[in-house]
Motif scaffolding. Structure first.
Motif, PDB file in Angstrom:
ATOM      1  N   GLU A 108      55.406  53.440  44.525  1.00 19.47           N
ATOM      2  CA  GLU A 108      55.703  52.975  45.879  1.00 19.47           C
ATOM      3  C   GLU A 108      57.211  52.938  46.060  1.00 19.47           C
ATOM      4  N   PRO A 109      57.678  52.839  47.284  1.00 17.92           N
ATOM      5  CA  PRO A 109      59.130  52.704  47.490  1.00 17.92           C
ATOM      6  C   PRO A 109      59.649  51.453  46.786  1.00 17.92           C
ATOM      7  N   MET A 110      60.910  51.507  46.363  1.00 13.89           N
ATOM      8  CA  MET A 110      61.514  50.335  45.739  1.00 13.89           C
ATOM      9  C   MET A 110      61.665  49.229  46.780  1.00 13.89           C
ATOM     10  N   VAL A 111      61.548  48.000  46.305  1.00 14.14           N
ATOM     11  CA  VAL A 111      61.756  46.826  47.154  1.00 14.14           C
ATOM     12  C   VAL A 111      62.985  46.108  46.614  1.00 14.14           C
ATOM     13  N   PHE A 112      63.962  45.904  47.484  1.00 15.76           N
ATOM     14  CA  PHE A 112      65.226  45.302  47.071  1.00 15.76           C
ATOM     15  C   PHE A 112      65.291  43.837  47.440  1.00 15.76           C
ATOM     16  N   ASP A 113      66.152  43.122  46.710  1.00 13.21           N
ATOM     17  CA  ASP A 113      66.331  41.703  46.941  1.00 13.21           C
ATOM     18  C   ASP A 113      67.778  41.324  46.604  1.00 13.21           C
ATOM     19  N   PHE A 114      68.174  40.183  47.107  1.00 15.54           N
ATOM     20  CA  PHE A 114      69.468  39.619  46.786  1.00 15.54           C
ATOM     21  C   PHE A 114      69.473  39.237  45.315  1.00 15.54           C
ATOM     22  N   ASN A 115      70.590  39.495  44.625  1.00 18.06           N
ATOM     23  CA  ASN A 115      70.656  39.231  43.197  1.00 18.06           C
ATOM     24  C   ASN A 115      71.659  38.141  42.833  1.00 18.06           C
ATOM     25  N   ASP A 116      72.859  38.180  43.429  1.00 17.36           N
ATOM     26  CA  ASP A 116      73.891  37.216  43.042  1.00 17.36           C
ATOM     27  C   ASP A 116      75.033  37.274  44.056  1.00 17.36           C
ATOM     28  N   GLN A 117      75.946  36.333  43.932  1.00 22.00           N
ATOM     29  CA  GLN A 117      77.121  36.320  44.803  1.00 22.00           C
ATOM     30  C   GLN A 117      78.308  35.727  44.072  1.00 22.00           C
ATOM     31  N   ASN A 118      79.491  36.116  44.516  1.00 25.13           N
ATOM     32  CA  ASN A 118      80.733  35.539  44.029  1.00 25.13           C
ATOM     33  C   ASN A 118      81.587  35.295  45.267  1.00 25.13           C
ATOM     34  N   ILE A 119      81.962  34.046  45.509  1.00 26.61           N
ATOM     35  CA  ILE A 119      82.723  33.692  46.704  1.00 26.61           C
ATOM     36  C   ILE A 119      84.071  33.127  46.283  1.00 26.61           C
ATOM     37  N   VAL A 120      85.120  33.664  46.884  1.00 21.06           N
ATOM     38  CA  VAL A 120      86.476  33.192  46.650  1.00 21.06           C
ATOM     39  C   VAL A 120      87.005  32.682  47.983  1.00 21.06           C
ATOM     40  N   MET A 121      87.528  31.468  47.969  1.00 19.59           N
ATOM     41  CA  MET A 121      88.130  30.895  49.174  1.00 19.59           C
ATOM     42  C   MET A 121      89.642  31.076  49.085  1.00 19.59           C
ATOM     43  N   ASN A 122      90.229  31.644  50.155  1.00 22.60           N
ATOM     44  CA  ASN A 122      91.657  31.903  50.169  1.00 22.60           C
ATOM     45  C   ASN A 122      92.077  32.150  51.615  1.00 22.60           C
ATOM     46  N   ASP A 123      93.258  31.707  51.974  1.00 21.01           N
ATOM     47  CA  ASP A 123      93.768  31.926  53.327  1.00 21.01           C
ATOM     48  C   ASP A 123      94.391  33.319  53.410  1.00 21.01           C
ATOM     49  N   ILE A 124      93.561  34.322  53.672  1.00 28.77           N
ATOM     50  CA  ILE A 124      94.060  35.695  53.648  1.00 28.77           C
ATOM     51  C   ILE A 124      94.743  36.130  54.949  1.00 28.77           C
ATOM     52  N   ASN A 125      94.571  35.381  56.016  1.00 32.12           N
ATOM     53  CA  ASN A 125      95.231  35.766  57.269  1.00 32.12           C
ATOM     54  C   ASN A 125      96.384  34.828  57.635  1.00 32.12           C
ATOM     55  N   ALA A 126      96.783  33.969  56.710  1.00 31.21           N
ATOM     56  CA  ALA A 126      97.947  33.091  56.848  1.00 31.21           C
ATOM     57  C   ALA A 126      97.909  32.209  58.095  1.00 31.21           C
ATOM     58  N   ASP A 127      96.713  31.697  58.425  1.00 34.03           N
ATOM     59  CA  ASP A 127      96.616  30.783  59.571  1.00 34.03           C
ATOM     60  C   ASP A 127      96.452  29.330  59.137  1.00 34.03           C
ATOM     61  N   GLY A 128      96.540  29.077  57.834  1.00 31.42           N
ATOM     62  CA  GLY A 128      96.427  27.721  57.322  1.00 31.42           C
ATOM     63  C   GLY A 128      95.003  27.268  57.056  1.00 31.42           C
ATOM     64  N   ILE A 129      94.025  28.128  57.264  1.00 31.55           N
ATOM     65  CA  ILE A 129      92.609  27.793  57.050  1.00 31.55           C
ATOM     66  C   ILE A 129      92.036  28.764  56.015  1.00 31.55           C
ATOM     67  N   ASN A 130      91.329  28.224  55.014  1.00 30.89           N
ATOM     68  CA  ASN A 130      90.721  29.091  54.005  1.00 30.89           C
ATOM     69  C   ASN A 130      89.663  29.993  54.619  1.00 30.89           C
TER      70      ASN A 130
END
Length: 179
Positions: A59-81
């Motif tokens: 049958e066709p493969m069935v996919f699922d969410f496996n994991d996540q890695n989240i980094v908080m950082n103020d990348i647009n320099a507006d003072g908010i992560n």
């Protein structure tokens, strides 16, 4: 070449157009991203599945969410992560090297635990964030090289992304990835 590498580029476009531009909690924003991407991967699996006469039970493969890695950082320099998320997907019943996929998704922090999705990009089989410095997300992604066995993607690519005009762009190319 893994199945996911073939459909990942299409996932980018479909996921991009299905995402809400409304502010929401980070958990809700990531959940919405995951639901959309898993749905797309499963639809693509059904669409590209070819029945083999020797393996009629396949049958066709069935996919699922496996994991996540989240980094908080103020990348647009507006003072908010802001939230930089690596989301990993895999075939549900037989997760192995050839059925992995990863995406980079960036969410702009709006304050009070509210976020707005800025963009995403497929990264291949696997990826890792090396660092975030002065608004630039430096990561390494892994894909299958021409001579790689099915178990092991060894083609390593260093990539840099940043936010420009509220869009996720790849530094060096400055091509718009998605919004």
């Amino acid at each position: 070449m893994s199945f996911l590498l073939k459909v990942t580029a299409g996932a980018l476009l479909t996921a991009t157009f299905s995402m809400s531009a409304q502010a929401q909690t980070l958990k809700s924003a990531i959940s919405q991203e995951i639901i959309s991407n898993v749905k797309f991967l499963n639809l693509e699996s059904e669409k590209t599945f070819i029945q083999d006469s020797e393996y009629l039970d396949d049958e066709p493969m069935v996919f699922d969410f496996n994991d996540q890695n989240i980094v908080m950082n103020d990348i647009n320099a507006d003072g908010i992560n802001d939230a930089i998320a690596l989301l990993f997907y895999c075939e549900k019943t037989s997760c192995h090297g050839t059925t992995h996929s990863s995406d980079l998704v960036v969410f702009k922090g709006l304050g009070k635990n509210q976020f707005k999705r800025l963009g995403s990009v497929p990264l291949g089989v696997n990826a890792k964030i090396n660092n975030v410095n002065k608004g630039v997300i430096n990561l390494t992604s892994y894909e299958y090289g021409d001579d790689d066995p099915g178990c092991c993607a060894t083609k390593e690519t260093k990539r840099n992304f940043k936010i420009k005009n509220n869009q996720l762009v790849e530094v060096g190319y400055l091509n718009r990835i998605s919004n």
